[in-house]
Design an enzyme around this catalytic site. Structure first.
Site, PDB file in Angstrom:
ATOM      1  CE  LYS A  71      -3.809  -1.942   2.774  1.00  0.00           C
ATOM      2  NZ  LYS A  71      -4.520  -1.765   4.066  1.00  0.00           N
ATOM      3  CD  GLU A 136       8.097  -0.989  -2.245  1.00  0.00           C
ATOM      4  OE1 GLU A 136       7.145  -0.245  -1.945  1.00  0.00           O
ATOM      5  OE2 GLU A 136       8.145  -2.204  -1.982  1.00  0.00           O
ATOM      6  CB  ILE A 138      10.596   2.528   1.800  1.00  0.00           C
ATOM      7  CG1 ILE A 138      11.874   2.679   2.599  1.00  0.00           C
ATOM      8  CG2 ILE A 138       9.693   1.451   2.364  1.00  0.00           C
ATOM      9  CD1 ILE A 138      11.662   3.291   3.984  1.00  0.00           C
ATOM     10  CG  ASP A 140      14.486  -2.267   4.058  1.00  0.00           C
ATOM     11  OD1 ASP A 140      14.453  -3.342   3.442  1.00  0.00           O
ATOM     12  OD2 ASP A 140      13.605  -1.926   4.859  1.00  0.00           O
ATOM     13  N   GLY A 142      16.559  -4.944   0.338  1.00  0.00           N
ATOM     14  CA  GLY A 142      16.300  -5.392  -1.028  1.00  0.00           C
ATOM     15  C   GLY A 142      15.759  -6.809  -1.122  1.00  0.00           C
ATOM     16  CE  LYS A 143      17.356 -10.386   4.199  1.00  0.00           C
ATOM     17  NZ  LYS A 143      17.144 -10.773   5.614  1.00  0.00           N
ATOM     18  CE  LYS A 168      13.883   2.569   6.636  1.00  0.00           C
ATOM     19  NZ  LYS A 168      13.394   1.732   7.764  1.00  0.00           N
ATOM     20  CB  VAL A 190      10.501   7.601   7.717  1.00  0.00           C
ATOM     21  CG1 VAL A 190      11.824   8.149   8.225  1.00  0.00           C
ATOM     22  CG2 VAL A 190      10.728   6.751   6.464  1.00  0.00           C
TER      23      VAL A 190
END
Length: 220
Positions: A71, A136, A138, A140, A142-143, A168, A190
């Site tokens: 979302k 997308e 965010i 981080d 990348g998984k 991130k 955040v």
């Protein structure tokens, strides 16, 4: 903040404290739940407009199949597509954009989980032969993005690029997975601009740092 260079995003340094809440308007019911305004809404919008220019240059004359990750990505996606349309109307290069949605779940409270959960249909056959832009909010470690890219590639798109509003700085950060970056940020949790904490804070226009009391208040 300093400029991290073009498509790689605006780099926000580790020591950046954000802006005082007193400088901005925000929903009063979150007064005790956020510490600072980390990225103001106006800065977010201007950066997205710049990303739209990069995307139009890179996609050439190819129409864009946008795959919005829900979302958290819905506001970023809506504003990005709108800027692409505006830029097209004001030039002789109008790219048709079609938007489809995929919903992923990879967070519990403020922790990323190991597994990618695709909610709803996993059939993305409409991507076959298309130039795809994954949007997308965010990224981080990348998984999640790696798993999504692997899934998308099975449907044989012509091209795939990724736009991430935030990336991130974490160990093994997924910088190379994201072609267009809005902001590179420290490893802070955040919220706002559709980013949530257990479904709260999506109604904030700014990107903000959640407070400890906010985490406790909305923890599940």
């Amino acid at each position: 903040m300093d400029n991290g260079g073009m498509k790689r995003g605006i780099v926000i340094k580790d020591e950046w404290p954000g802006y005082s809440l007193d400088l901005f308007t925000y929903p009063e019911h979150y007064h005790e739940d956020i510490e600072s305004v980390y990225i103001p809404h106006g800065v977010i919008m201007n950066r997205i407009e710049r990303l739209a220019r990069y995307i139009m240059d890179d996609f050439g004359d190819n129409n864009i199949m946008v795959l919005c990750v829900l979302k958290g990505g819905y506001k970023f996606c809506a504003d990005l597509v709108e800027f692409i349309k505006i830029l097209g109307r004001n030039s002789n290069k109008y790219l048709e954009t079609r938007v489809e949605f995929i919903r992923l779940k990879s967070y519990l409270n403020d922790q990323s989980t190991e597994e990618l959960h695709i909610i709803g249909s996993r059939d993305l056959s409409f991507l076959r032969g298309k130039c795809v832009l994954i949007v997308e909010a965010i990224v981080d470690t990348g998984k999640t993005m790696k798993a999504l890219l692997k899934h998308v590639e099975t449907f044989e798109p012509k091209m795939v690029k990724v736009a991430g509003l935030l990336v991130k700085r974490v160990p093994n950060m997924a910088e190379s997975l994201t072609d267009y970056v809005g902001f590179e940020i420290p490893n802070h949790f955040v919220v706002g601009y559709a980013l949530d904490y257990n479904e709260y804070f999506r109604d904030l226009n700014h990107i903000c740092v959640i407070s400890k009391s906010g985490k406790m208040k909305y923890k599940v």
